[in-house]
Design an enzyme around this catalytic site. Structure first.
Site, PDB file in Angstrom:
ATOM      1  N   GLU A   1      41.156  44.230  49.418  1.00 15.20           N
ATOM      2  CA  GLU A   1      41.942  45.482  49.459  1.00 15.20           C
ATOM      3  C   GLU A   1      41.025  46.680  49.211  1.00 15.20           C
ATOM      4  O   GLU A   1      41.165  47.729  49.832  1.00 15.20           O
ATOM      5  CB  GLU A   1      43.053  45.461  48.402  1.00 15.20           C
TER       6      GLU A   1
ATOM      7  N   TRP B   1      39.518  47.588  52.304  1.00 15.20           N
ATOM      8  CA  TRP B   1      40.374  48.450  53.144  1.00 15.20           C
ATOM      9  C   TRP B   1      40.098  49.926  52.819  1.00 15.20           C
ATOM     10  O   TRP B   1      40.037  50.779  53.708  1.00 15.20           O
ATOM     11  CB  TRP B   1      41.863  48.182  52.880  1.00 15.20           C
TER      12      TRP B   1
ATOM     13  N   TRP C   1      59.121  62.328  69.044  1.00 16.76           N
ATOM     14  CA  TRP C   1      59.619  62.187  67.675  1.00 16.76           C
ATOM     15  C   TRP C   1      60.959  62.908  67.608  1.00 16.76           C
ATOM     16  O   TRP C   1      61.011  64.108  67.423  1.00 16.76           O
ATOM     17  CB  TRP C   1      58.624  62.788  66.684  1.00 16.76           C
TER      18      TRP C   1
ATOM     19  N   ASN D   1      52.500  49.347  47.118  1.00 19.98           N
ATOM     20  CA  ASN D   1      51.993  49.283  48.493  1.00 19.98           C
ATOM     21  C   ASN D   1      52.994  48.677  49.478  1.00 19.98           C
ATOM     22  O   ASN D   1      53.183  49.192  50.578  1.00 19.98           O
ATOM     23  CB  ASN D   1      50.687  48.493  48.528  1.00 19.98           C
TER      24      ASN D   1
ATOM     25  N   TRP E   1      54.732  60.680  61.943  1.00 19.84           N
ATOM     26  CA  TRP E   1      54.055  60.163  60.747  1.00 19.84           C
ATOM     27  C   TRP E   1      53.367  61.273  59.956  1.00 19.84           C
ATOM     28  O   TRP E   1      53.199  61.177  58.740  1.00 19.84           O
ATOM     29  CB  TRP E   1      53.042  59.068  61.119  1.00 19.84           C
TER      30      TRP E   1
ATOM     31  N   TRP F   1      49.466  55.556  57.007  1.00 18.93           N
ATOM     32  CA  TRP F   1      50.542  56.091  57.870  1.00 18.93           C
ATOM     33  C   TRP F   1      50.334  55.717  59.325  1.00 18.93           C
ATOM     34  O   TRP F   1      51.281  55.342  60.020  1.00 18.93           O
ATOM     35  CB  TRP F   1      50.674  57.614  57.693  1.00 18.93           C
TER      36      TRP F   1
HETATM   37  C1  LIG Z   1      51.817  54.750  54.184  1.00 19.73           C
HETATM   38  C2  LIG Z   1      50.736  54.467  53.165  1.00 19.73           C
HETATM   39  C3  LIG Z   1      50.101  55.511  52.502  1.00 19.73           C
HETATM   40  C4  LIG Z   1      49.090  55.244  51.566  1.00 19.73           C
HETATM   41  N1  LIG Z   1      48.482  56.297  50.924  1.00 19.73           N
HETATM   42  C5  LIG Z   1      47.491  56.050  50.029  1.00 19.73           C
HETATM   43  C6  LIG Z   1      46.835  57.132  49.364  1.00 19.73           C
HETATM   44  O1  LIG Z   1      47.119  58.308  49.602  1.00 19.73           O
HETATM   45  N2  LIG Z   1      45.883  56.830  48.446  1.00 19.73           N
HETATM   46  C7  LIG Z   1      45.517  55.526  48.165  1.00 19.73           C
HETATM   47  O2  LIG Z   1      44.647  55.308  47.315  1.00 19.73           O
HETATM   48  N3  LIG Z   1      46.095  54.493  48.808  1.00 19.73           N
HETATM   49  C8  LIG Z   1      47.072  54.715  49.724  1.00 19.73           C
HETATM   50  N4  LIG Z   1      47.686  53.659  50.345  1.00 19.73           N
HETATM   51  C9  LIG Z   1      47.168  52.294  50.112  1.00 19.73           C
HETATM   52  C10 LIG Z   1      47.842  51.503  48.971  1.00 19.73           C
HETATM   53  O3  LIG Z   1      49.230  51.590  49.075  1.00 19.73           O
HETATM   54  C11 LIG Z   1      47.413  51.969  47.584  1.00 19.73           C
HETATM   55  O4  LIG Z   1      46.011  52.062  47.507  1.00 19.73           O
HETATM   56  C12 LIG Z   1      47.874  50.984  46.513  1.00 19.73           C
HETATM   57  O5  LIG Z   1      49.265  50.852  46.553  1.00 19.73           O
HETATM   58  C13 LIG Z   1      47.423  51.474  45.150  1.00 19.73           C
HETATM   59  O6  LIG Z   1      47.918  50.640  44.147  1.00 19.73           O
HETATM   60  P1  LIG Z   1      46.937  49.754  43.276  1.00 19.73           P
HETATM   61  O7  LIG Z   1      45.823  50.578  42.760  1.00 19.73           O
HETATM   62  O8  LIG Z   1      47.778  49.040  42.274  1.00 19.73           O
HETATM   63  O9  LIG Z   1      46.389  48.745  44.364  1.00 19.73           O
HETATM   64  P2  LIG Z   1      45.692  47.309  44.241  1.00 19.73           P
HETATM   65  O10 LIG Z   1      46.552  46.362  44.990  1.00 19.73           O
HETATM   66  O11 LIG Z   1      45.334  46.975  42.862  1.00 19.73           O
HETATM   67  O12 LIG Z   1      44.369  47.488  45.116  1.00 19.73           O
HETATM   68  C14 LIG Z   1      43.126  47.927  44.524  1.00 19.73           C
HETATM   69  C15 LIG Z   1      42.612  49.150  45.219  1.00 19.73           C
HETATM   70  O13 LIG Z   1      42.315  48.855  46.582  1.00 19.73           O
HETATM   71  C16 LIG Z   1      42.594  50.001  47.399  1.00 19.73           C
HETATM   72  N5  LIG Z   1      43.645  49.645  48.344  1.00 19.73           N
HETATM   73  C17 LIG Z   1      44.627  48.738  48.202  1.00 19.73           C
HETATM   74  N6  LIG Z   1      45.374  48.661  49.321  1.00 19.73           N
HETATM   75  C18 LIG Z   1      44.860  49.560  50.180  1.00 19.73           C
HETATM   76  C19 LIG Z   1      45.188  49.957  51.504  1.00 19.73           C
HETATM   77  N7  LIG Z   1      46.199  49.398  52.187  1.00 19.73           N
HETATM   78  N8  LIG Z   1      44.475  50.936  52.076  1.00 19.73           N
HETATM   79  C20 LIG Z   1      43.432  51.511  51.429  1.00 19.73           C
HETATM   80  N9  LIG Z   1      43.064  51.166  50.178  1.00 19.73           N
HETATM   81  C21 LIG Z   1      43.765  50.200  49.565  1.00 19.73           C
HETATM   82  C22 LIG Z   1      43.074  51.096  46.456  1.00 19.73           C
HETATM   83  O14 LIG Z   1      41.968  51.904  46.110  1.00 19.73           O
HETATM   84  C23 LIG Z   1      43.595  50.301  45.257  1.00 19.73           C
HETATM   85  O15 LIG Z   1      43.577  51.025  44.066  1.00 19.73           O
HETATM   86  C24 LIG Z   1      48.704  53.906  51.296  1.00 19.73           C
HETATM   87  C25 LIG Z   1      49.356  52.864  51.974  1.00 19.73           C
HETATM   88  C26 LIG Z   1      50.362  53.132  52.884  1.00 19.73           C
HETATM   89  C27 LIG Z   1      51.049  51.992  53.583  1.00 19.73           C
END
Ligand SMILES: Cc1cc2nc3c(=O)[nH]c(=O)nc-3n(C[C@H](O)[C@H](O)[C@H](O)COP(=O)(O)OP(=O)(O)OC[C@H]3O[C@@H](n4cnc5c(N)ncnc54)[C@H](O)[C@@H]3O)c2cc1C
Length: 471
Positions: A277, A280, A308, A343, A361, A384
């Site tokens: 993750e 990502w 849209w 997420n 979006w 998005w």
């Molecule tokens: C529509 C949408 C908008 C989002 N906007 C943001 C945003 O503005 N900022 C943001 O940091 N993340 C964003 N995310 C990704 C993700 O949802 C969050 O990083 C995650 O929910 C953060 O929670 P966590 O730290 O507990 O994640 P964990 O599950 O603990 O993951 C660890 C770290 O990995 C990174 N990560 C995890 N999933 C993703 C992902 N899908 N994409 C990119 N990085 C990821 C983050 O830095 C996160 O803190 C978005 C996802 C979606 C679907």
């Protein structure tokens, strides 16, 4: 022999530990001034946005951390090029260090800063430290840019052993601290701390970030692969705001998680999943750096023809968590109440806005960016565009989440929904995902604003027609 002086401009690296740029400055100068600049051009007009309040809290804790080492953080307000050239002049500094940034706005700002600093006779020391690998470091075999995550991830891991290890325990600052008056911002910083705690935003600062990493590694990472998709469970790290502002280094997350996996092989599956993750995050940062247009334009041009057709009233219902679909509404209310959203639910609400409501979006991304404590240009536009099927490695356009089934799958007992929607607390669990089917639906909770099965067909038509026009 004269002493060399330098400035370190803290930006998205609000930490002392494992701060590569700061360590590099410490190797080059004897005297230094740490600086933070509140730049109105970057912060926008609203100092109360969750991410701005969190940022202020982190700056205030950085100031305290430095102060406990006898160093005064100089906090100024204004255009960075003007502020920094004045400070270079006042301190007679030869070097200004800062971490590289990749958003289009940041790049323009940094070019202006670099030129202004050069003009006053100093040099810049710019190091990329926000991700483990920079956007130009992981390339395809043909030296191209990856646009699909899995091959990028494989190439990323193939180079992992070349990445420098973190230096979390080591804080090395230049020997002598200079001191200059800050602008009168103390009130803004201290009020931010109290308002942060009022609405339940996480505490800022390196200590809070390190604690969170530790408790996640100890309590949750071994189950991460399973629990990460259930929003009622505290199964993810919640480190996103800290990573967003560089309060913790990503290298440290990788190193400590892998060390845990080596010591406890049973946890390794969860460790690998979690680190993927984080890859990502690196992937989206790389995409944005190579294609800055993804912030405002579809990566896949064929969808430029999408119509849209959703209305402002529907957007408002979505924004307020009043669509009548409980899992969507719980997510939007979690966002409003806590500045964060799980997420899995981000994916569901983004799919609902773009596919069920056929709303652009970019409107959703703007709202997220202004509401999230972790609002990050690269991951937000990436997430998005993934949900809207317009992005690099996104959902195929015909994959449209059914919000009722998603709720049943990921919040089967409705625990998460009840947490955020008081109107549904008393409803029988068999109706929690479709309250309109109950004999007596709660009067204070809206009926669905659209019918998912009809909207699904409309979305498929709209996407197919855009693809046909774009072909
Ligand atoms: C529509 C949408 C908008 C989002 N906007 C943001 C945003 O503005 N900022 C943001 O940091 N993340 C964003 N995310 C990704 C993700 O949802 C969050 O990083 C995650 O929910 C953060 O929670 P966590 O730290 O507990 O994640 P964990 O599950 O603990 O993951 C660890 C770290 O990995 C990174 N990560 C995890 N999933 C993703 C992902 N899908 N994409 C990119 N990085 C990821 C983050 O830095 C996160 O803190 C978005 C996802 C979606 C679907």
């Amino acid at each position: 022999m004269s002493l060399v002086r330098g400035l370190h401009w803290f930006r998205n690296d609000l930490r002392l530990r494992d701060n590569t740029t700061l360590l590099a400055l410490a190797d080059r100068v004897d005297e230094w001034l740490p600086v933070f600049i509140f730049d109105p051009g970057f912060l926008g007009d609203d100092p109360d946005l969750p991410r701005v309040r969190f940022l202020k809290d982190c700056v205030s804790r950085l100031r305290d951390d430095l102060s406990s080492r006898g160093v005064a953080l100089c906090i100024r307000e204004g255009d960075p090029a003007e502020v920094l050239t004045r400070l270079v002049d006042e301190t007679r500094s030869e070097i200004v260090s800062f971490g590289a940034a990749d958003t289009p706005l940041a790049r323009r700002r940094d070019e202006a800063v670099g030129a202004a600093i050069k003009k006053v006779g100093a040099s810049t020391l710019v190091i990329r430290d926000h991700t483990v690998f920079g956007p130009e470091e992981i390339r395809t075999k043909q030296d191209g840019v990856y646009s699909v995550y899995t091959p990028y991830k494989n190439a990323w891991w193939a180079r992992w052993f070349e990445a420098p290890r973190h230096a979390a325990k080591r804080v090395r600052l230049p020997a002598i601290a200079l001191e200059l008056k800050s602008d009168n911002l103390q009130i803004a910083l201290s009020s931010s701390t109290s308002s942060t705690s009022k609405v339940g935003l996480p505490a800022g600062g390196e200590i809070a970030a390190a604690r969170r990493l530790k408790s996640f590694l100890t309590d949750s990472i071994s189950d991460y692969e399973v629990s990460r998709d259930f929003p009622a469970v505290d199964g993810t790290s919640r480190l996103s705001p800290y990573l967003r502002f560089g309060v913790i280094s990503p290298r440290r997350c990788f190193d400590e998680a892998l060390a845990l996996g080596a010591a406890q092989p049973a946890a390794m599956e969860g460790v690998r999943k979690w680190l993927d993750e984080l890859v990502w995050r690196e992937f989206y940062a790389m995409v944005l750096a190579n294609s800055p247009r993804v912030l405002t334009q579809n990566f896949r041009r064929e969808y430029d023809h999408l119509e849209w057709s959703g209305s402002d009233a529907e957007f408002e219902a979505w924004r307020l968590g009043k669509t009548g679909y409980p899992i969507v509404d719980a997510g939007m209310r979690q966002l409003a109440q806590t500045g964060w959203m799980h997420n899995r639910v981000r994916m569901i609400v983004a799919s609902f806005l773009t596919k069920d409501l056929l709303i652009d979006w970019r409107r959703g991304a703007r709202h997220f960016f202004d509401s999230l404590v972790d609002g990050d240009p690269a991951s937000n536009s990436g997430g998005w565009q993934w949900a809207a099927s317009t992005g690099t490695d996104s959902q195929p356009y015909f994959r449209i989440f059914n919000p009722t089934l998603q709720g049943q799958k990921w919040d089967p007992e409705g625990i998460y929904i009840r947490r955020f929607i008081p109107e549904l607390r008393g409803i029988e669990t068999r109706f929690i995902h479709a309250p309109w089917k109950a004999k007596e639906p709660p009067i204070d909770y809206p009926s669905p604003i659209v019918d998912h099965s009809i909207q699904r067909e409309r979305a498929l038509d709209a996407y197919r027609s855009a693809r046909a026009k774009g072909a």
